[in-house]
Design an enzyme around this catalytic site. Structure first.
Site, PDB file in Angstrom:
ATOM      1  N   LYS A 160      -2.425   1.877  -3.133  1.00  0.00           N
ATOM      2  CA  LYS A 160      -2.146   0.449  -2.933  1.00  0.00           C
ATOM      3  C   LYS A 160      -3.372  -0.250  -2.318  1.00  0.00           C
ATOM      4  O   LYS A 160      -3.816  -1.294  -2.801  1.00  0.00           O
ATOM      5  CB  LYS A 160      -0.917   0.278  -2.020  1.00  0.00           C
ATOM      6  CG  LYS A 160      -0.585  -1.168  -1.730  1.00  0.00           C
ATOM      7  CD  LYS A 160       0.707  -1.296  -0.984  1.00  0.00           C
ATOM      8  CE  LYS A 160       0.639  -0.698   0.401  1.00  0.00           C
ATOM      9  NZ  LYS A 160       0.242  -1.597   1.469  1.00  0.00           N
TER      10      LYS A 160
ATOM     11  N   ASP B 194       3.138  -3.304  -3.134  1.00  0.00           N
ATOM     12  CA  ASP B 194       3.630  -3.043  -1.781  1.00  0.00           C
ATOM     13  C   ASP B 194       5.140  -3.256  -1.789  1.00  0.00           C
ATOM     14  O   ASP B 194       5.752  -3.447  -2.842  1.00  0.00           O
ATOM     15  CB  ASP B 194       2.920  -3.936  -0.762  1.00  0.00           C
ATOM     16  CG  ASP B 194       3.378  -5.392  -0.853  1.00  0.00           C
ATOM     17  OD1 ASP B 194       4.080  -5.746  -1.828  1.00  0.00           O
ATOM     18  OD2 ASP B 194       3.063  -6.172   0.051  1.00  0.00           O
TER      19      ASP B 194
END
Ligand code: SF4
Length: 212
Positions: free
Chosen positions: A124, A142
Site C-alpha cells: 500500500k 487502504d
C-alpha cells in the site's frame, strides 16, 4: 429500473468525481521525496491529521535521508511518540533512511518491488509513493478505499489486492491516481465505516449498498 452494469457503475461514478472533485492531492504535508516516504510510513494505522502534527518538528531535525540515517532510534521515537506504533515506526524510519543511502544513492526508488525492500514499506505504501511521486497508475488500497469500493459495487474483492486489481482494471489509467484520493476522501468524510452519510452522498444513485 434495470440494475446497473459494472461498466455503467464505473462510468457514472468516475464522471461524478471528475466533475465534482477533479485533481486531488495527498493531505500529508511534505517538502521532498524522502519526507513523503516518511509521512506515508507514519500514516499506517494513523490519521493524516496526526501525522501532519508531528512531522514539522521531525522534518526540521531530519529533513532528508542523510540526516535520518545518522539518527538514533530513541531520538526519532521521542518526536513521533504520539503516533500509533511509535517504536516500530522509529526503527523503520532510521533503517529505511540507511538503506536508501546504502542501496539507492539516497533516492526513493521508482520501482514498487525495490520500494518494498525498505523497512516499513508494504504494497500500500509503495503504491501511494509510486502514484504521488512518480505519477504511476497505481491504486493503493487502504481501509477506506477497500470499504467504499465494495459498498459502491466497484469490486467484490475479499482482500486489498483483489480490490486493487479490480479498480486498476476498470478505472481509466489517467484517473487512477486521482481515484485513489477520491475514494479515500469519500470514505473519510462521507462513506464512513460506522455510519455512511448516504443522505449527503453525491454518488448515491450509482451505489450498490443502497440498492442501485
Ligand atoms: S450512498 Fe452511502 S454507502 Fe453508498 S457510497 Fe454513498 S455514503 Fe457510501
Amino acid at each position: 429500473m434495470a440494475r446497473l452494469t459494472l461498466k455503467q457503475r464505473y462510468r457514472h461514478i468516475i464522471d461524478w468525481f471528475v466533475a465534482n472533485k477533479g485533481i486531488q492531492q495527498t493531505e500529508l504535508a511534505y517538502a521532498n521525496d524522502f519526507q513523503l516516504l516518511v509521512a506515508v510510513i507514519l500514516s499506517a494505522q494513523c490519521t493524516d491529521k496526526r501525522v501532519n502534527i508531528v512531522t514539522p518538528a521531525l522534518f526540521e531535525k531530519y529533513p532528508d535521508a542523510e540526516t535520518m540515517a545518522e539518527a538514533r532510534y530513541e531520538d526519532v521515537l521521542e518526536l513521533i511518540k504520539s503516533i500509533s506504533y511509535p517504536n516500530s515506526k522509529s526503527r523503520y524510519l532510521v533503517d529505511t533512511a540507511r538503506q536508501l543511502i546504502e542501496d539507492f544513492g539516497g533516492r526513493v526508488p521508482e520501482s514498487i518491488d525495490k520500494m518494498m525492500m525498505l523497512p516499513g514499506v508494504g504494497r500500500k505504501t509503495a503504491n501511494v509513493i509510486a502514484s504521488v511521486l512518480y505519477k504511476q497508475p497505481r491504486m493503493a488500497v487502504d481501509t477506506h478505499v477497500f470499504r467504499v469500493s465494495r459498498r459502491l459495487g466497484l469490486s467484490e474483492g475479499k482482500t486489498p489486492l483483489q480490490v486493487e486489481t479490480d479498480l486498476t482494471a476498470n478505472i481509466p489509467k489517467q484517473y487512477i491516481a486521482d481515484a485513489h484520493h477520491w475514494l479515500i476522501l469519500h470514505g473519510r468524510y462521507v462513506c464512513q465505516a460506522r455510519r455512511p452519510h448516504c443522505e449527503e452522498c453525491g454518488i448515491y444513485d450509482w451505489c450498490r449498498y443502497v440498492g442501485n
